[in-house]
Scaffold this motif. Structure first.
Motif, PDB file in Angstrom:
ATOM      1  N   UNK A  76       0.596  13.547   0.586  1.00 22.36           N
ATOM      2  CA  UNK A  76      -1.262  13.751   0.175  1.00 22.36           C
ATOM      3  C   UNK A  76      -1.396  12.211  -0.034  1.00 22.36           C
ATOM      4  N   UNK A  80       0.477  -1.008   0.021  1.00 21.51           N
ATOM      5  CA  UNK A  80       0.018  -0.460   0.472  1.00 21.51           C
ATOM      6  C   UNK A  80       0.948   1.358  -0.232  1.00 21.51           C
ATOM      7  N   UNK A  87      -9.467   3.274  -0.644  1.00 23.04           N
ATOM      8  CA  UNK A  87      -7.352   3.236  -0.424  1.00 23.04           C
ATOM      9  C   UNK A  87      -7.362   2.851   1.504  1.00 23.04           C
ATOM     10  N   UNK A  88      -8.641   3.694   1.988  1.00 23.20           N
ATOM     11  CA  UNK A  88      -7.767   3.137   3.145  1.00 23.20           C
ATOM     12  C   UNK A  88      -9.111   1.653   4.077  1.00 23.20           C
ATOM     13  N   UNK A  89      -9.313   1.128   2.504  1.00 20.99           N
ATOM     14  CA  UNK A  89      -9.674  -0.664   3.281  1.00 20.99           C
ATOM     15  C   UNK A  89      -9.225  -1.331   2.576  1.00 20.99           C
ATOM     16  N   UNK A  90      -9.271  -1.210   1.175  1.00 19.51           N
ATOM     17  CA  UNK A  90      -7.684  -2.529   0.650  1.00 19.51           C
ATOM     18  C   UNK A  90      -7.159  -2.105   0.269  1.00 19.51           C
ATOM     19  N   UNK A  91      -5.597  -0.546   0.847  1.00 19.83           N
ATOM     20  CA  UNK A  91      -5.006  -0.195   0.709  1.00 19.83           C
ATOM     21  C   UNK A  91      -4.093   0.400  -0.297  1.00 19.83           C
ATOM     22  N   UNK A  92      -4.951   0.277  -1.806  1.00 19.99           N
ATOM     23  CA  UNK A  92      -4.825   0.705  -2.843  1.00 19.99           C
ATOM     24  C   UNK A  92      -5.453   2.647  -3.113  1.00 19.99           C
ATOM     25  N   UNK A  93      -4.375   3.003  -3.617  1.00 19.56           N
ATOM     26  CA  UNK A  93      -5.056   4.498  -3.951  1.00 19.56           C
ATOM     27  C   UNK A  93      -5.891   4.235  -5.220  1.00 19.56           C
ATOM     28  N   UNK A 113     -11.118   7.146  -1.346  1.00 22.51           N
ATOM     29  CA  UNK A 113     -11.047   7.248   0.284  1.00 22.51           C
ATOM     30  C   UNK A 113     -11.564   6.395   0.451  1.00 22.51           C
ATOM     31  N   UNK A 142      -2.649  12.573  -6.962  1.00 18.37           N
ATOM     32  CA  UNK A 142      -2.191  12.643  -5.337  1.00 18.37           C
ATOM     33  C   UNK A 142      -2.862  14.152  -4.545  1.00 18.37           C
ATOM     34  N   UNK A 198      -1.512   4.248   6.649  1.00 15.79           N
ATOM     35  CA  UNK A 198      -1.925   3.231   6.057  1.00 15.79           C
ATOM     36  C   UNK A 198      -2.784   2.042   6.791  1.00 15.79           C
ATOM     37  N   UNK A 210      -9.621  16.216  -0.586  1.00 11.70           N
ATOM     38  CA  UNK A 210      -9.505  16.210   1.045  1.00 11.70           C
ATOM     39  C   UNK A 210      -9.986  17.654   1.527  1.00 11.70           C
ATOM     40  N   UNK A 226      -3.269   2.787 -10.451  1.00 14.16           N
ATOM     41  CA  UNK A 226      -3.520   3.344  -9.625  1.00 14.16           C
ATOM     42  C   UNK A 226      -3.309   4.693  -9.227  1.00 14.16           C
ATOM     43  N   UNK A 263      -4.704   2.649   9.758  1.00 12.56           N
ATOM     44  CA  UNK A 263      -5.793   3.140   9.058  1.00 12.56           C
ATOM     45  C   UNK A 263      -7.590   1.545   9.180  1.00 12.56           C
ATOM     46  N   UNK A 264      -5.942   0.752   9.100  1.00 15.15           N
ATOM     47  CA  UNK A 264      -6.852  -0.398   9.863  1.00 15.15           C
ATOM     48  C   UNK A 264      -6.832  -0.842  10.622  1.00 15.15           C
ATOM     49  N   UNK A 282      -6.757  14.729  -4.711  1.00 15.76           N
ATOM     50  CA  UNK A 282      -7.055  13.834  -4.300  1.00 15.76           C
ATOM     51  C   UNK A 282      -6.902  14.555  -2.547  1.00 15.76           C
ATOM     52  N   UNK A 283      -5.945  15.283  -2.827  1.00 20.12           N
ATOM     53  CA  UNK A 283      -5.539  16.370  -1.869  1.00 20.12           C
ATOM     54  C   UNK A 283      -6.233  17.464  -1.640  1.00 20.12           C
TER      55      UNK A 283
END
Lengths: 458, 458
Positions: free
Chosen positions: A174, A109, B376-382, B373, B422, A148, B429, B417, A151-152, B425-426
């Motif tokens: 970012x 990640x 990313x926070x669950x699966x670890x890929x942005x 988002x 990013x 990361x 957010x 990805x 967050x888990x 995303x910035x």
């Protein structure tokens, strides 16, 4: 012609379920960390304000293996086992009979090996009821990994990012924020350590040592907050050994035995993670590879530093550790491989170097970027600036093999991708990357001056 | 508890060795492309200045399968087969009984699905003695892919990058250059098409249509240079079908049959690549998934465009294609999903939509970033901004399943990805991402105005 196999893959079922602890097998034990006031070896109580008990135990255990908790394995499975690649196209470009393999941690990640320890650190802290983790980050890889991991497990994550990196690498900040973390440039006015630096140097671009001081200070002053370190310490290197354990299985799958193992060294966690399991095999007489650490000429802690007790941070808040060091207030040139800009080297790696188990060389960054560009154009991966140091040494050896005809098996640690480091490649391609001009004599003087500020250990 | 399998992996031996041609199985054939002067269907001679014969043949063939050359398979093996992932952690966060899978193309050298066609295009051009390829790029993914592919086959690569993207996404240019390509901002003063735009709009931020005009003009005027397109055309979508062929094998490996397939659509290549092989299975009666295209509200060619003959580029140099289009000189809002900012839709996808084989929805980018988002926070890929459109629709359906209790199997195309996205995303957010405010009536008027500038087809 039969197709050339590029990827050596393990299934999730084949993922190792325990970390390897090199302390168990060291021919001689490394010197202990010392309390900076009493100069006595530190105990668990000294570390308790910063780390949960489970990690303190892992820091000092001499058991050969540590079981990986199921919750950690579940998160590892998002990207692990990581692939091992055979670099057919790089070999062809070099015209070498050497066989080059790279263990690639950029699939994680954060895009590097750092989540291997960030995830268990977040897990053990969450299990201990901690609410928030603080840390420092240089290149930004470690901060991303910890954000990361937090967050888990539902933890808050606060990151002090070295000012130079904060300004040069906005994408890293970012990414940390996308994973839910908070970022402060360091030195900051949020801590006494930061304010002290800013008072003396208002334009300070920071250092890892300063950022560590800030993160440690905040953690030590709040009972719900602990600190997490991304390299150097025993438990960090322990967690990284899953890299080497996987690589052993992958090479066995294709019947290869390495002749040369090469990795870059900053604090030593990527290097130790790959090498320790191979050293175990070497000590058991099952293989006899050379093991080579590659560091930047601008921050050559192994090849030019002193093996001495020193602080891990700039402000002198950490225990004293026996390590190869350039001095705790050494500020390296702002080379692009920010993850290698640390004044010291992991005590475990330092001990192995001192006892002759591993070798080390220093490389100027221009040679490393040339290796990185060649690698990108042949293998299709733009490497982070840090592992280009290992690639430069691997390519040098492969070219030597092209002359001698040796069919050496070379395994290198490709510890991360360089997607967020592309401005560094841009600078290199534009001819704007320069190498350190500090002379050995100047460096020696700086080291001596800094170490004179460390309490003298008998 | 048994460990949850996250990755469904194919070995290199299991990689498909042929592309699937949906033209063979279409219930009715799509309308042919027309010469803009004569309005007669175009023939191979019309395309010869731009493409090598092998690709022209692939553009029109009705054979069901096309063998993938060994040299292309060798390069594919650098990253293919790509992984299929089960999104256990996303499912848990959504509390859904749906099972969500994503086919991930971000493991490629460019970080997206684009190299799947860049590599064969470079191969066939090199085999035909071509020295240089020109192309356009919007988000930068396609330019990166073609630069990488050219590096593999010794071709020069010259990329016209949409000015807005060139300025906003410097990392993409740097990645293209790292792979050895040359980048020009478009409109440029290197072409008549670019100079004409600049004369009228000196501050033009460009569009894909303009950049195509420039790249085509340069290729057409030099016998050693050809042009490469990253989406829209039949042969491009053909090359992308390796995605769907792999996904079919991967789902079969775990005994799953999809109920819903969802992918984002810009020009249609990622979408077609995943969906065509599944449509073949559907037409053969072996499964019956719904197939959903997700496009940005700011560029809704399928849901708000007209199904009409239009140019592929802004200057009107390409053949006329029957497609869902917003008009060849439509300039979409500068949304962050640059790869979805194309006025038209692949004729094949348009035909499938018109004949009711696939559905389509449009999503505002703020909803898509929220999905990105969470992912990313669950699966670890942005994720790249483009596939967050598909993720938003997949998440919407999974939430619906949480209410109804349906155990739907959802497969989505995670085509890249977002490491180089990013800043988007910035902005999200920071609350600085806005959605299109163009009304349907305004959009309809713009479309009608633009299409009035197209030669009338009987």
């Amino acid at each position: 012609m039969a197709a050339l196999q590029h990827k050596i893959i393990l299934s999730e079922d084949e993922m190792p379920t325990r970390w390897y602890n090199v302390l168990h097998d060291l021919p001689t034990p490394p010197p202990p960390p010392l309390h900076p006031g009493t100069l006595a070896p530190i105990g668990p109580d000294d570390l308790a304000p910063l780390f949960p008990l489970a990690l303190i135990e892992q820091e000092v255990t001499t058991e050969q293996y540590v079981e990986i908790p199921g919750e950690v394995l579940d998160v590892y499975r998002l990207w692990r086992p990581s692939p091992l690649f055979r670099a057919h196209r790089l070999e062809k470009a070099l015209g070498t009979p050497a066989r080059i393999y790279y263990k690639y941690e950029g699939v994680s990640p954060a895009g590097s090996h750092k989540p291997n320890t960030a995830v268990p650190q977040a897990f053990y802290n969450a299990a201990a009821g901690v609410r928030r983790l603080t840390t420092e980050t240089g290149a930004g890889q470690w901060g991303t990994a910890l954000a990361f991991a937090c967050s888990q497990f539902g933890l808050e994550c606060e990151v002090w990012q070295v000012r130079a990196s904060y300004d040069q690498k906005p994408y890293r900040r970012l990414m940390i924020e996308t994973f839910g973390g908070t970022v402060h440039p360091s030195p900051s006015d949020l801590t006494a350590a930061g304010r002290a630096i800013l008072a003396e140097h208002p334009d300070s671009t920071g250092s890892l040592g300063i950022a560590i001081s800030e993160a440690v200070e905040v953690a030590a002053s709040d009972p719900d907050t602990k600190y997490a370190l991304g390299s150097v310490l025993n438990h960090v290197l322990l967690h990284q050994t899953i890299i080497g354990e996987e690589a052993l299985l992958q090479l066995a799958q294709i019947g290869e035995t390495p002749d040369l193992l090469v990795g870059c060294t900053g604090g030593g966690s990527n290097f130790g993670g790959l090498m320790f399991p191979f050293l175990r095999e070497k000590w058991a007489g099952r293989m006899s590879p050379s093991v080579l650490a590659v560091e930047p000429s601008a921050c050559p802690s192994l090849t030019r530093g002193r093996y001495a007790y020193d602080f891990g941070d700039t402000a002198g808040m950490t225990p004293l550790m026996k390590m190869h060091t350039l001095g705790h207030d050494f500020i390296p040139d702002p080379i692009h491989a920010g993850g290698l800009r640390y004044h010291g080297m992991s005590p475990l790696i330092s001990h192995l170097y001192e006892t002759g188990e591993i070798g080390a060389v220093a490389k100027p960054q221009s040679e490393c970027f040339a290796a990185g560009v060649l690698f990108a154009r042949t293998e299709g991966i733009v490497p982070a600036p840090e592992p280009t140091h290992a690639l430069a040494a691997a390519i040098e050896e492969a070219r030597r093999c092209a002359e001698t005809g040796e069919e050496k098996v070379i395994l290198t640690a490709l510890c991360g991708h360089g997607h967020l480091d592309l401005p560094a490649y841009g600078a290199y391609l534009a001819g704007a990357v320069s190498d350190s001009e500090t002379t050995d004599a100047e460096l020696d003087a700086l080291v001596a001056e800094s170490l004179a500020r460390v309490p003298s250990v008998g």
